[in-house]
Enzyme design. Structure first.
Site, PDB file in Angstrom:
ATOM      1  N   LYS A  30       0.843  -1.203   0.000  1.00 62.75           N
ATOM      2  CA  LYS A  30       0.000   0.000   0.000  1.00 62.75           C
ATOM      3  C   LYS A  30       0.878   1.254   0.000  1.00 62.75           C
ATOM      4  CE  LYS A  30      -2.785  -1.054   3.638  1.00 62.75           C
ATOM      5  NZ  LYS A  30      -3.837  -0.796   4.650  1.00 62.75           N
ATOM      6  N   LYS A  58       2.815   2.052   2.406  1.00 62.87           N
ATOM      7  CA  LYS A  58       2.792   2.569   3.784  1.00 62.87           C
ATOM      8  C   LYS A  58       3.858   1.831   4.594  1.00 62.87           C
ATOM      9  CE  LYS A  58      -1.919   3.897   5.121  1.00 62.87           C
ATOM     10  NZ  LYS A  58      -3.060   3.541   5.985  1.00 62.87           N
TER      11      LYS A  58
HETATM   12  N1  C2G Z   1     -10.471   6.324   9.618  1.00 60.16           N
HETATM   13  C1  C2G Z   1     -11.477   7.222   9.998  1.00 60.16           C
HETATM   14  N2  C2G Z   1     -11.155   8.484  10.357  1.00 60.16           N
HETATM   15  C2  C2G Z   1      -9.851   8.886  10.355  1.00 60.16           C
HETATM   16  C3  C2G Z   1      -8.820   7.991   9.974  1.00 60.16           C
HETATM   17  C4  C2G Z   1      -9.160   6.698   9.606  1.00 60.16           C
HETATM   18  O1  C2G Z   1     -12.677   6.863  10.006  1.00 60.16           O
HETATM   19  N3  C2G Z   1      -9.574  10.171  10.729  1.00 60.16           N
HETATM   20  C5  C2G Z   1     -10.865   4.967   9.216  1.00 60.16           C
HETATM   21  C6  C2G Z   1     -10.498   4.652   7.769  1.00 60.16           C
HETATM   22  O2  C2G Z   1     -11.495   5.158   6.878  1.00 60.16           O
HETATM   23  C7  C2G Z   1     -10.476   3.123   7.800  1.00 60.16           C
HETATM   24  C8  C2G Z   1      -9.984   2.818   9.238  1.00 60.16           C
HETATM   25  O3  C2G Z   1     -10.174   4.017  10.003  1.00 60.16           O
HETATM   26  O4  C2G Z   1     -11.798   2.597   7.644  1.00 60.16           O
HETATM   27  C9  C2G Z   1      -8.523   2.427   9.277  1.00 60.16           C
HETATM   28  O5  C2G Z   1      -7.766   3.455   8.674  1.00 60.16           O
HETATM   29  P1  C2G Z   1      -6.278   3.094   8.133  1.00 60.16           P
HETATM   30  O6  C2G Z   1      -5.543   2.384   9.206  1.00 60.16           O
HETATM   31  O7  C2G Z   1      -5.712   4.313   7.500  1.00 60.16           O
HETATM   32  O8  C2G Z   1      -6.622   1.992   7.039  1.00 60.16           O
HETATM   33  P2  C2G Z   1      -6.340   2.041   5.460  1.00 60.16           P
HETATM   34  O9  C2G Z   1      -4.918   2.340   5.203  1.00 60.16           O
HETATM   35  O10 C2G Z   1      -7.403   2.879   4.866  1.00 60.16           O
HETATM   36  O11 C2G Z   1      -6.508   0.484   5.078  1.00 60.16           O
HETATM   37  O12 C2G Z   1      -8.084  -3.167   2.537  1.00 60.16           O
HETATM   38  C10 C2G Z   1      -8.378  -1.896   3.057  1.00 60.16           C
HETATM   39  C11 C2G Z   1      -7.172  -1.270   3.694  1.00 60.16           C
HETATM   40  O13 C2G Z   1      -6.503  -2.151   4.557  1.00 60.16           O
HETATM   41  C12 C2G Z   1      -7.634  -0.029   4.465  1.00 60.16           C
END
Ligand code: C2G
Length: 132
Positions: A44, A46
């Site tokens: 990703k 990351k």
């Molecule tokens: N999230 C949120 N508000 C934020 C930050 C994150 O609601 N201020 C939510 C994201 O939308 C996601 C969850 O928290 O639903 C986890 O966020 P991340 O760890 O950034 O996950 P991400 O990199 O989006 O990975 O297969 C899907 C991926 O693994 C999603």
């Protein structure tokens, strides 16, 4: 029992993550979190601050979370939903539309993100802080 699933990296855990997990749990009785492995995060583009093992321990300590399993790739979602008898798939609305293919297998819900907080913002703010 109504089972909910959600996916993410959940690095440097913050209130945006907690709001998402709380609201996901409110949609059912059981919340399964599929946590991005360190290898998948590399895919990703990351690099999490905490290892998969540490992020898993932290998530398992949250009262809304019932189970944590690893996310290795983009292709595992349909089998995750089927193998775990999932009723509802939940993600933040930054993903709106991206996982609609799951509608053949379960309910798909995109929840509003929490404004003003993200792991990227935390890292950036700390970097500036340390440069002062
Ligand atoms: N999230 C949120 N508000 C934020 C930050 C994150 O609601 N201020 C939510 C994201 O939308 C996601 C969850 O928290 O639903 C986890 O966020 P991340 O760890 O950034 O996950 P991400 O990199 O989006 O990975 O297969 C899907 C991926 O693994 C999603």
């Amino acid at each position: 029992m109504k089972k909910v699933i959600t996916y993410g990296t959940f690095d440097l855990l913050h209130v945006g993550h907690i709001n998402l997990l709380r609201r996901a749990k409110e949609l059912g009785d059981y919340l399964l979190v599929v946590l991005s492995s360190d290898e998948f995060n590399a895919l990703k583009g990351k690099k999490a601050y905490y290892s998969y093992e540490d992020r898993k321990i932290i998530l398992e300590a949250i009262k809304y979370v019932d189970e944590v399993i690893p996310e290795y790739n983009w292709e595992q979602k349909i089998s995750d939903v089927q193998d775990n008898n999932i009723d509802v798939f939940v993600m933040g609305h930054d993903w709106t539309g991206k996982f609609d293919f799951l509608k053949d297998y379960c309910e798909v819900v995109y929840l509003p993100r929490t404004e003003g907080i993200s792991t990227t913002k935390i890292k950036g703010d700390l970097k500036l802080e340390n440069q002062k």
